[in-house]
Design a protein around this motif. Sequence first.
Motif, mmCIF file in Angstrom:
data_model
loop_
_atom_site.group_PDB
_atom_site.id
_atom_site.type_symbol
_atom_site.label_atom_id
_atom_site.label_comp_id
_atom_site.label_asym_id
_atom_site.label_seq_id
_atom_site.Cartn_x
_atom_site.Cartn_y
_atom_site.Cartn_z
ATOM 1 N N ALA A 175 43.182 32.546 44.759
ATOM 2 C CA ALA A 175 43.538 32.550 46.167
ATOM 3 C C ALA A 175 43.500 33.960 46.730
ATOM 4 C CB ALA A 175 44.933 31.944 46.351
ATOM 5 N N ALA A 176 43.372 34.019 48.056
ATOM 6 C CA ALA A 176 43.266 35.321 48.708
ATOM 7 C C ALA A 176 44.559 36.099 48.621
ATOM 8 C CB ALA A 176 42.869 35.127 50.177
ATOM 9 N N ASP A 177 45.702 35.401 48.393
ATOM 10 C CA ASP A 177 46.998 36.061 48.356
ATOM 11 C C ASP A 177 47.495 36.239 46.927
ATOM 12 O OD1 ASP A 177 48.689 37.343 50.027
ATOM 13 O OD2 ASP A 177 50.004 35.648 50.411
ATOM 14 N N GLU A 178 46.574 36.393 45.977
ATOM 15 C CA GLU A 178 46.917 36.657 44.588
ATOM 16 C C GLU A 178 46.335 37.996 44.153
ATOM 17 O OE1 GLU A 178 47.266 32.143 42.728
ATOM 18 O OE2 GLU A 178 45.682 33.486 42.094
ATOM 19 N N TYR A 179 47.090 38.689 43.281
ATOM 20 C CA TYR A 179 46.680 40.033 42.864
ATOM 21 C C TYR A 179 46.795 40.121 41.341
ATOM 22 C CZ TYR A 179 47.282 40.493 47.814
ATOM 23 O OH TYR A 179 47.192 40.277 49.172
ATOM 24 N N GLU A 180 45.794 40.681 40.735
ATOM 25 C CA GLU A 180 45.618 40.613 39.286
ATOM 26 C C GLU A 180 46.202 41.839 38.585
ATOM 27 O OE1 GLU A 180 41.808 40.813 36.333
ATOM 28 O OE2 GLU A 180 41.679 39.405 38.010
ATOM 29 N N ALA A 181 46.723 41.579 37.372
ATOM 30 C CA ALA A 181 47.202 42.655 36.496
ATOM 31 C C ALA A 181 47.210 42.107 35.068
ATOM 32 C CB ALA A 181 48.589 43.127 36.915
ATOM 33 N N PHE A 182 47.849 42.832 34.164
ATOM 34 C CA PHE A 182 47.968 42.389 32.772
ATOM 35 C C PHE A 182 49.423 42.517 32.344
ATOM 36 C CE2 PHE A 182 43.536 43.501 33.172
ATOM 37 C CZ PHE A 182 42.894 42.514 32.443
ATOM 38 N N THR A 183 49.866 41.574 31.520
ATOM 39 C CA THR A 183 51.220 41.659 30.988
ATOM 40 C C THR A 183 51.301 42.788 29.965
ATOM 41 O OG1 THR A 183 50.691 40.012 29.290
ATOM 42 C CG2 THR A 183 51.673 39.208 31.350
ATOM 43 N N GLU A 184 52.457 43.464 29.948
ATOM 44 C CA GLU A 184 52.682 44.585 29.040
ATOM 45 C C GLU A 184 54.079 44.452 28.439
ATOM 46 O OE1 GLU A 184 52.093 48.380 30.916
ATOM 47 O OE2 GLU A 184 50.837 47.486 32.472
ATOM 48 N N PRO A 185 54.318 45.082 27.273
ATOM 49 C CA PRO A 185 55.698 45.127 26.759
ATOM 50 C C PRO A 185 56.600 45.846 27.741
ATOM 51 C CG PRO A 185 54.120 45.820 25.080
ATOM 52 C CD PRO A 185 53.358 45.729 26.361
ATOM 53 N N TYR A 186 57.841 45.392 27.824
ATOM 54 C CA TYR A 186 58.765 46.028 28.762
ATOM 55 C C TYR A 186 59.004 47.489 28.373
ATOM 56 C CZ TYR A 186 62.856 46.868 31.645
ATOM 57 O OH TYR A 186 63.744 47.390 32.557
ATOM 58 N N ARG A 187 59.090 47.753 27.081
ATOM 59 C CA ARG A 187 59.245 49.133 26.604
ATOM 60 C C ARG A 187 58.322 49.346 25.418
ATOM 61 N NH1 ARG A 187 65.309 50.157 25.161
ATOM 62 N NH2 ARG A 187 64.576 52.284 24.908
#
Length: 303
Positions: A35-47
Amino acid sequence: MNRKWIATLCVFVSVQCLSWLDSGVLGTGYVNTVAADEYEAFTEPYRRINVSSSEMGVITDLKVREGDEVRQGQVLAQLEDSLLRKTLEVSRAAKDAVGGKTAAEAEVVIREQQVQSYRRLSTQGNATPRELERAESDHQQALARLQSVTEELNVRALEYQRVICQLEQRRILSPADGVVVSLAKEAGEFVSPTDPVLLQLVQLDRLKAVFSVPLRRIDRLSEGQTVVVRVGGSRRPVVGTLEHISPVANAESGTIRVRVILDNQKKDLRSGVVCWLDLEASARSLESKRARVGANLLSPAVR
């Protein structure tokens, strides 16, 4: 003439096809599934923690391997400490040596008895004031020697505690709950001040994802807000918490970095997979929550 007409027709068909693609007329197989209102990234460990040693020495025992889950305070590695253990025995013996204090206490008792005796003799006229002053001076010196011995024993006790602390620092403890993902040292290797890292630990009970959100969309977000994140190829919806919105925008891209935290107590989310911040679903969730709160505030009669 025919060539000109054919060229005109080709241009018309191309423009019409592009129009159909933009409007989705040609079917969902040709429309972008994101969708046009979605933005991509990747999950990472919190620390991500590089566990280091504050002391230098040889690793005698490495108690974890890659993939091990560890708890905060758990012993991860042990440095060579035989010399410190001998030093601890010497410090313990020095701390427990109370002979000097016993002698000083006995001398204080004797000097105090002498002072009392001279005072009685002085009242009877059988002792001069000078003798009484000398006895009182000897008593004060005995008290000073007792104080000196007591202070020395206190210092020895502190020295003993310092050696214990040094021994504790020879044990490398886990700073947090997490998973060991890599080892930088093995048993038998030397840890130096220039290369103190032993292993890397990641915290996976929570994951984070950092999204670049356009400036025109940032007004819809606030820190602490509940948002919807779609994780992985299946685009599984996961509820997250917007932890931080950067106060500085990227002038080149016109975006702002937004950090979202995902709860992963069950370890069912994998770190390093693609995810999307769904602002439209987040807005619907927020509106639904506000509606429920408003309904709960109404009295039974009004409802």
